[in-house]
Design a protein around this motif. Structure first.
Motif, PDB file in Angstrom:
ATOM      1  N   ASN A 115       0.829  -1.214   0.000  1.00 34.23           N
ATOM      2  CA  ASN A 115       0.000   0.000   0.000  1.00 34.23           C
ATOM      3  C   ASN A 115       0.862   1.263   0.000  1.00 34.23           C
ATOM      4  O   ASN A 115       0.618   2.198  -0.770  1.00 34.23           O
ATOM      5  CB  ASN A 115      -0.911   0.028   1.232  1.00 34.23           C
ATOM      6  N   PHE A 116       1.860   1.281   0.877  1.00 34.47           N
ATOM      7  CA  PHE A 116       2.701   2.479   0.989  1.00 34.47           C
ATOM      8  C   PHE A 116       3.459   2.739  -0.297  1.00 34.47           C
ATOM      9  O   PHE A 116       3.516   3.870  -0.786  1.00 34.47           O
ATOM     10  CB  PHE A 116       3.666   2.349   2.163  1.00 34.47           C
ATOM     11  N   ILE A 151       2.813   1.772  -3.394  1.00 38.72           N
ATOM     12  CA  ILE A 151       1.952   2.170  -4.516  1.00 38.72           C
ATOM     13  C   ILE A 151       1.516   3.632  -4.362  1.00 38.72           C
ATOM     14  O   ILE A 151       1.577   4.407  -5.318  1.00 38.72           O
ATOM     15  CB  ILE A 151       0.704   1.256  -4.572  1.00 38.72           C
ATOM     16  N   LEU A 152       1.107   3.997  -3.155  1.00 38.79           N
ATOM     17  CA  LEU A 152       0.611   5.375  -2.979  1.00 38.79           C
ATOM     18  C   LEU A 152       1.739   6.401  -3.051  1.00 38.79           C
ATOM     19  O   LEU A 152       1.497   7.569  -3.338  1.00 38.79           O
ATOM     20  CB  LEU A 152      -0.153   5.509  -1.662  1.00 38.79           C
ATOM     21  N   ARG A 190      -0.683  11.991  -6.535  1.00 42.26           N
ATOM     22  CA  ARG A 190      -1.733  12.202  -5.530  1.00 42.26           C
ATOM     23  C   ARG A 190      -2.459  13.503  -5.856  1.00 42.26           C
ATOM     24  O   ARG A 190      -1.946  14.586  -5.600  1.00 42.26           O
ATOM     25  CB  ARG A 190      -1.122  12.280  -4.135  1.00 42.26           C
ATOM     26  N   PRO A 191      -3.662  13.385  -6.413  1.00 43.77           N
ATOM     27  CA  PRO A 191      -4.398  14.591  -6.795  1.00 43.77           C
ATOM     28  C   PRO A 191      -4.832  15.384  -5.568  1.00 43.77           C
ATOM     29  O   PRO A 191      -5.086  14.797  -4.515  1.00 43.77           O
ATOM     30  CB  PRO A 191      -5.626  14.053  -7.520  1.00 43.77           C
ATOM     31  N   GLU A 192      -4.903  16.692  -5.707  1.00 47.48           N
ATOM     32  CA  GLU A 192      -5.403  17.526  -4.605  1.00 47.48           C
ATOM     33  C   GLU A 192      -6.924  17.440  -4.501  1.00 47.48           C
ATOM     34  O   GLU A 192      -7.490  17.557  -3.425  1.00 47.48           O
ATOM     35  CB  GLU A 192      -4.977  18.979  -4.823  1.00 47.48           C
ATOM     36  N   ALA A 222     -10.402  16.075  -3.996  1.00 44.69           N
ATOM     37  CA  ALA A 222     -10.796  14.967  -3.115  1.00 44.69           C
ATOM     38  C   ALA A 222     -11.397  13.793  -3.890  1.00 44.69           C
ATOM     39  O   ALA A 222     -11.084  12.626  -3.628  1.00 44.69           O
ATOM     40  CB  ALA A 222     -11.783  15.470  -2.065  1.00 44.69           C
ATOM     41  N   MET A 239      -8.710  11.961  -5.640  1.00 40.11           N
ATOM     42  CA  MET A 239      -7.889  11.238  -4.661  1.00 40.11           C
ATOM     43  C   MET A 239      -8.612   9.957  -4.243  1.00 40.11           C
ATOM     44  O   MET A 239      -7.992   8.903  -4.110  1.00 40.11           O
ATOM     45  CB  MET A 239      -7.618  12.127  -3.445  1.00 40.11           C
ATOM     46  N   GLU A 240      -9.917  10.056  -4.059  1.00 43.13           N
ATOM     47  CA  GLU A 240     -10.684   8.856  -3.699  1.00 43.13           C
ATOM     48  C   GLU A 240     -10.611   7.817  -4.804  1.00 43.13           C
ATOM     49  O   GLU A 240     -10.502   6.620  -4.553  1.00 43.13           O
ATOM     50  CB  GLU A 240     -12.130   9.228  -3.407  1.00 43.13           C
ATOM     51  N   LEU A 277      -7.278   6.059  -4.596  1.00 45.74           N
ATOM     52  CA  LEU A 277      -7.254   5.034  -3.539  1.00 45.74           C
ATOM     53  C   LEU A 277      -8.039   3.799  -3.978  1.00 45.74           C
ATOM     54  O   LEU A 277      -7.635   2.667  -3.717  1.00 45.74           O
ATOM     55  CB  LEU A 277      -7.832   5.595  -2.236  1.00 45.74           C
ATOM     56  N   ALA A 329      -5.892   1.994  -6.708  1.00 42.24           N
ATOM     57  CA  ALA A 329      -4.694   1.403  -6.099  1.00 42.24           C
ATOM     58  C   ALA A 329      -5.088   0.174  -5.273  1.00 42.24           C
ATOM     59  O   ALA A 329      -4.395  -0.848  -5.287  1.00 42.24           O
ATOM     60  CB  ALA A 329      -3.985   2.435  -5.232  1.00 42.24           C
ATOM     61  N   GLY A 330      -6.217   0.274  -4.569  1.00 39.88           N
ATOM     62  CA  GLY A 330      -6.705  -0.864  -3.793  1.00 39.88           C
ATOM     63  C   GLY A 330      -7.065  -2.032  -4.688  1.00 39.88           C
ATOM     64  O   GLY A 330      -6.694  -3.181  -4.430  1.00 39.88           O
TER      65      GLY A 330
END
Lengths: 236, 89
Positions: A180-181, A183-184, A189-191, A193, A196-197, A200, A203-204
């Motif tokens: 997880n760490f 990959i993220l 990482r978009p600002e 929200a 960003m969701e 996640l 990536a999950g």
């Protein structure tokens, strides 16, 4: 001008010729309308130059700003950016992920040395992934690292592999936390929200769908052999 | 006290992960992972609540936990958030 990247039609207007030249293999003149457009302003380019302070010319900063914007907009198409070296062997892709400077590209070069023409370099630095019907595919892009190693094609993802340096070559499954760490930390990482969701979420899904290993590797061709065997044994 | 604006908590690959968004993303680019109790307390801290409020919430949620233990967990957790500059007080 329309371009096809990861099977997405993107309308991009560059201010500098550098971008146009780098995109030449990805030009699209078919009938599909563009899915979205990307425009980068002079102000954004100047801000990027100030932030990075790296002496690269404005044309290069435009090139990278365009990609960042493209990657964030592409999230809506189940498309995830991953900073990795994507190596395809026998029609299956292996993604090597690590902090900058660990030796992703060097390790990928060992695969070419060991497996020769069976290897296709999808992208040595900044490929895109797409989630299609429960499966991830990796796509070549022209944002392809120092050595410009990429192919305008796609391949199904066989496995992800986190690299770290080690005296001996040793491979095992990465823990959920390690995966997880990593990959993220190696995606955009978009600002925003909502974006960003989506990051996640994708990536999950990636880590739930494809196995993630970690390879302790040295600077020898044997590292490629150990990596390949480790990711092809004990098939589920 | 409450969690500052600009953080989102989501489950990813069986972990509870917090990241910053919006203006907050410029000052916080790390990742926070929360265990079950951490997630419970985080969700309470989305709205303004004091230490006693959190302790009471833990006692209501988890049977068989002593008030001392609950307070210890609450203080430890909120102190971590304070150190990371995530709390508005």
């Amino acid at each position: 001008m329309n371009y096809k990247v990861a099977d997405i039609i993107v309308d991009i207007e560059f201010n500098y010729k550098y971008g146009v030249k780098r995109m030449s293999d990805y030009r699209y003149e078919g009938d599909r309308p563009s899915d979205f457009s990307v425009r980068v302003t002079q102000q954004e380019i100047e801000e990027s130059m100030k932030r990075c302070n790296d002496n690269f010319p404005a044309s290069y900063h435009e090139w990278m700003c365009v990609y960042r914007s493209l990657c964030i907009k592409a999230l809506d198409y189940d498309c995830l950016f991953m900073h990795c070296s994507a190596v395809c062997l026998d029609s299956q892709a292996y993604l090597f992920i690590a902090a900058s400077g660990t030796g992703k590209s060097t390790h990928a070069s060992f695969w070419r040395e060991r497996f020769g023409e069976r290897v296709v370099m999808i992208n040595d630095d900044k490929p895109l992934l797409r989630y299609v019907d429960g499966k991830f595919y990796v796509y070549g892009t022209p944002w392809d690292g120092k050595h410009h190693l990429s192919t305008n094609t796609r391949a199904p993802v066989k496995a992800l592999c986190i690299l770290y340096r080690n005296d001996e070559n040793v491979i095992e499954r990465a823990s959920v936390g390690e995966a997880n760490f990593m990959i993220l930390n190696q995606t955009v990482r978009p600002e925003n929200a909502e974006k960003m969701e989506k990051t996640l979420y994708l990536a999950g899904k990636l880590l739930e769908s494809e196995p993630c290993y970690k390879l302790g590797c040295n600077m020898s061709v044997q590292a490629a052999e150990v990596a390949y065997k480790g990711m092809n044994e004990n098939e589920d | 006290m409450k969690i500052k604006d600009g953080f989102i908590l989501r489950q990813m690959n069986s972990m509870n992960i917090v990241v910053a968004v919006g203006d907050r993303a410029a000052e916080f680019n790390g990742l926070i992972t929360l265990n079950e109790t951490g997630m419970f307390l985080w969700n309470k801290l989305v709205n303004d609540i004091d230490e006693q409020g959190l302790v009471d919430a833990v006692l209501r949620e988890y049977n068989g936990v002593s008030e001392d233990k609950a307070r210890e967990d609450v203080v430890k957790f909120t102190e971590k958030l304070r150190q990371a500059d995530i709390l508005d007080e």
